[in-house]
Design a protein around this motif. Structure first.
Motif, short mmCIF file in Angstrom:
data_model
loop_
_atom_site.label_atom_id
_atom_site.label_comp_id
_atom_site.label_asym_id
_atom_site.label_seq_id
_atom_site.Cartn_x
_atom_site.Cartn_y
_atom_site.Cartn_z
N ASP A 27 -56.41 -19.41 17.93
CA ASP A 27 -57.16 -19.98 16.82
C ASP A 27 -56.27 -20.20 15.59
OD1 ASP A 27 -59.47 -20.03 18.29
OD2 ASP A 27 -60.26 -18.15 17.48
N ALA A 28 -55.39 -19.24 15.31
CA ALA A 28 -54.51 -19.37 14.15
C ALA A 28 -53.55 -20.54 14.33
CB ALA A 28 -53.73 -18.08 13.93
N LYS A 29 -53.01 -20.70 15.53
CA LYS A 29 -52.11 -21.83 15.79
C LYS A 29 -52.86 -23.16 15.67
CE LYS A 29 -48.65 -19.78 18.83
NZ LYS A 29 -48.07 -19.85 20.17
N PHE A 30 -54.08 -23.19 16.18
CA PHE A 30 -54.88 -24.41 16.12
C PHE A 30 -55.22 -24.77 14.67
CE2 PHE A 30 -58.86 -26.83 16.42
CZ PHE A 30 -58.46 -27.82 17.29
N LYS A 31 -55.62 -23.77 13.89
CA LYS A 31 -55.93 -24.02 12.48
C LYS A 31 -54.69 -24.48 11.72
CE LYS A 31 -59.87 -20.96 11.97
NZ LYS A 31 -60.38 -19.74 11.32
N ASN A 32 -53.54 -23.94 12.06
CA ASN A 32 -52.31 -24.34 11.40
C ASN A 32 -51.98 -25.80 11.74
OD1 ASN A 32 -49.97 -23.91 9.81
ND2 ASN A 32 -48.76 -23.65 11.67
N PHE A 33 -52.20 -26.17 12.98
CA PHE A 33 -51.92 -27.54 13.41
C PHE A 33 -52.84 -28.54 12.73
CE2 PHE A 33 -52.44 -31.09 16.43
CZ PHE A 33 -51.11 -31.51 16.50
N THR A 34 -54.08 -28.13 12.49
CA THR A 34 -55.05 -29.02 11.84
C THR A 34 -55.09 -28.83 10.32
OG1 THR A 34 -56.83 -27.44 12.23
CG2 THR A 34 -56.49 -29.17 13.89
N ASN A 35 -54.12 -28.11 9.78
CA ASN A 35 -53.99 -27.87 8.34
C ASN A 35 -55.20 -27.19 7.72
OD1 ASN A 35 -51.41 -29.02 8.15
ND2 ASN A 35 -52.30 -31.07 8.07
N ARG A 36 -55.79 -26.26 8.45
CA ARG A 36 -56.91 -25.49 7.92
C ARG A 36 -56.56 -24.03 7.74
NH1 ARG A 36 -61.63 -25.54 11.43
NH2 ARG A 36 -60.13 -25.66 13.11
N LEU A 37 -55.32 -23.64 8.00
CA LEU A 37 -54.91 -22.25 7.90
C LEU A 37 -54.24 -22.04 6.55
CD1 LEU A 37 -54.70 -19.57 9.45
CD2 LEU A 37 -52.43 -20.27 10.18
N ASN A 38 -54.81 -21.15 5.74
CA ASN A 38 -54.27 -20.89 4.41
C ASN A 38 -53.09 -19.92 4.45
OD1 ASN A 38 -56.22 -22.53 3.23
ND2 ASN A 38 -57.67 -20.84 3.06
N ASP A 39 -53.19 -18.90 5.28
CA ASP A 39 -52.16 -17.86 5.36
C ASP A 39 -51.40 -18.01 6.68
OD1 ASP A 39 -50.62 -15.61 5.00
OD2 ASP A 39 -52.22 -14.22 5.55
N THR A 40 -50.25 -18.66 6.63
CA THR A 40 -49.50 -18.90 7.87
C THR A 40 -48.88 -17.62 8.43
OG1 THR A 40 -47.54 -19.49 6.59
CG2 THR A 40 -48.97 -21.28 7.29
N SER A 41 -48.81 -16.56 7.65
CA SER A 41 -48.28 -15.30 8.17
C SER A 41 -49.26 -14.66 9.15
CB SER A 41 -47.96 -14.33 7.04
OG SER A 41 -49.15 -13.89 6.41
N ALA A 42 -50.49 -15.15 9.19
CA ALA A 42 -51.48 -14.62 10.13
C ALA A 42 -51.06 -14.85 11.57
CB ALA A 42 -52.84 -15.26 9.87
N ILE A 43 -50.38 -15.96 11.82
CA ILE A 43 -49.90 -16.25 13.19
C ILE A 43 -48.91 -15.18 13.62
CG2 ILE A 43 -48.65 -17.89 14.64
CD1 ILE A 43 -49.64 -20.11 12.76
N ARG A 44 -47.97 -14.90 12.76
CA ARG A 44 -46.93 -13.91 13.08
C ARG A 44 -47.53 -12.52 13.28
NH1 ARG A 44 -41.57 -12.72 9.39
NH2 ARG A 44 -40.57 -11.35 10.88
#
Length: 71
Positions: A27-44
């Protein structure tokens, strides 16, 4: 999550947590790809927690296999 805290949990709970974390990583990767993820450190963070859980489960599996081999 700390590895010490994870080791205290049951194997069944860790397996459920593994599924949830896998979904969270996706979900975090998908949100990042669609520019809906505010905190990119969540993926890590999610990837690292996922790896910790998988490592502990693998260690438990190898310990049980070794114990069965010694019988």
């Amino acid at each position: 999550m700390k590895a010490k805290d994870l080791r205290e949990r049951t194997t069944e709970h860790l397996q459920e947590l593994e599924k949830n974390l896998g979904r969270e990583v996706f979900d975090a990767k998908f949100k990042n790809f669609t520019n809906r993820l505010n905190d990119t450190s969540a993926i890590r963070k999610a990837r690292r927690d996922f790896a910790r859980v998988k490592t502990i489960l693998q260690q438990r599996a190898s310990e049980s296999a070794a114990a069965e081999g010694n019988k």
